[in-house]
Scaffold this motif. Structure first.
Motif, short mmCIF file in Angstrom:
data_model
loop_
_atom_site.label_atom_id
_atom_site.label_comp_id
_atom_site.label_asym_id
_atom_site.label_seq_id
_atom_site.Cartn_x
_atom_site.Cartn_y
_atom_site.Cartn_z
N ALA A 219 0.80 -13.97 109.47
CA ALA A 219 1.56 -15.21 109.46
C ALA A 219 1.74 -15.73 108.04
CB ALA A 219 0.86 -16.26 110.33
N THR B 257 -4.12 -21.20 116.84
CA THR B 257 -3.25 -20.02 116.79
C THR B 257 -2.93 -19.68 115.34
OG1 THR B 257 -1.18 -21.29 116.88
CG2 THR B 257 -2.16 -20.64 119.00
N GLN C 150 -0.35 -19.76 113.52
CA GLN C 150 0.96 -20.32 113.19
C GLN C 150 0.84 -21.17 111.94
OE1 GLN C 150 2.21 -23.46 115.73
NE2 GLN C 150 4.29 -23.59 114.91
N ARG D 73 1.81 -24.17 110.07
CA ARG D 73 2.46 -25.44 110.36
C ARG D 73 3.03 -26.11 109.11
NH1 ARG D 73 -0.71 -28.84 115.08
NH2 ARG D 73 -0.04 -27.50 116.81
#
Length: 363
Positions: A153, A238, A240, A242
């Motif tokens: 990510a 998670t 991800q 942000r």
């Protein structure tokens, strides 16, 4: 610091750098003036206001502003005499405003204040993004699959940044195109000399070598300048991204500067929280340098980079110069973080590591 002390410091990095503390007496804000300014410039603002200072960060003092209905983050220039072009919070506000409009993961920008009479220096306010900031590259306590997903990510977020055409999103004048590494080498040499506290032979050698063997110029893109794991806010549970934080060093330039800066984490010893060198990456689940480069190139649509030894030397030199700037602020009493002295102590080891890569590059 003994080996035991170092291990303890690494293990405790998350609690050391995460969260907030009471505001340092040197960086207290005029709460009445700030409350009045927020009411005039931040849509939906309603006090009363509670202010705390974030633990992490070495450069611009950063504060959590909490009201009954919302939470904000304030970034300010430190007060006092500063190095030229440093602590450019107005540039941070410009770039996150442009990127937020494109849906890139940054905090929502609210307002910029250039009137230094409000709290004593320029500042801006953005929304507080909830999530995790991960301070140790080895991600202790996680499963290998979790680590791998976070690293993927991270590199995907960097590639997404470099896909933007600066002209297309209103940032065509955010920096000068061309001669990026030449200009950056000159800039960090100047910054290093301005905060120099004593001679370091490896820095002198690097200052002589780097401008003589510059890599070819790549495409002009938005360069973050400090893209690394602890400048990301990850979702609570998670992989991800942000928000990407700390755009102080951002400009227009060669995207390989960001990629190679990210990769020096694999060269820095794993005995440091910001290093992976010598760690068992396969057991940890962390992608190798080669895997990281391949994923970046696929996502960014670019060829594999050459000249990595020069790029590593440059980035370690630049990081040493940044740490020397922190050393100068420790000397002058304007360093924003309790960890500033330990950062300042890294100048010589970073310079030595940079010179080792310069020799591989032909120095």
């Amino acid at each position: 610091m003994t080996q035991t002390d170092t291990a303890a410091a690494i293990e405790d990095a998350q609690s050391t750098f995460s969260g907030t503390r009471e505001v340092d007496a040197r960086y207290r804000l005029d709460e009445v003036a700030l409350d009045r300014w927020m009411g005039d410039h931040v849509d939906g603002y309603a006090g009363p206001l509670t202010i705390r200072q974030f633990k992490g960060g070495q450069s611009n003092p950063t504060y959590e502003l909490v009201t009954p209905g919302a939470a904000y983050v304030l970034r300010r220039k430190p007060p006092g005499t500063l190095l030229p072009s440093a602590h450019a919070v107005d540039r941070e506000f410009t770039v996150i405003s442009a990127l937020y409009a494109q849906g890139y993961p940054v905090a929502r920008p609210h307002a910029l204040c250039v009137d230094e009479t409000v709290i004593g220096s320029m500042f801006y306010v953005m929304a507080k993004v909830e999530g995790r900031v991960l301070w140790d590259l080895k991600l202790p306590g996680m499963e290998p699959g979790e680590r791998r997903a976070i690293y993927q990510a991270q590199v995907d977020a960097l590639a997404a940044l470099h896909r933007f055409d600066p002209d297309a999103i209103g940032l065509g004048d955010y920096g000068r195109p061309g001669n990026y590494f030449e200009r950056q080498t000159a800039r960090w040499t100047k910054q290093y000399r301005a905060s120099e506290t004593g001679p370091i032979a490896d820095m002198d050698r690097l200052i002589a070598f780097l401008p003589q063997d510059l890599p070819p110029q790549g495409p002009t893109r938005i360069v973050h300048g400090d893209f690394r794991l602890d400048n990301l806010i990850m979702a609570p549970d998670t992989a991800q991204v942000r928000a990407v934080l700390d755009w102080e060093l951002s400009t227009l330039g060669d995207p390989l500067a960001d990629l190679s800066y990210l990769l020096i984490g694999w060269a820095i010893p794993a005995t440091l929280r910001n290093g992976l060198g010598g760690a068992d990456l396969e057991a940890l689940g962390i992608p190798s340098v080669e895997e990281t480069v391949a994923r970046y190139c696929e996502q960014a649509g670019t060829a594999a980079p050459a000249h990595l030894d020069w790029l590593f030397a440059y980035n370690l030199f630049r990081l040493a110069a940044i740490c020397q700037g922190i050393a100068g602020r420790v000397r002058d009493g304007t360093a924003a973080s309790p960890q500033a002295r330990s950062m300042a102590a890294q100048v010589e080891p970073l310079a030595a590591a940079a010179w080792s890569f310069a020799k591989k590059a032909g120095a």
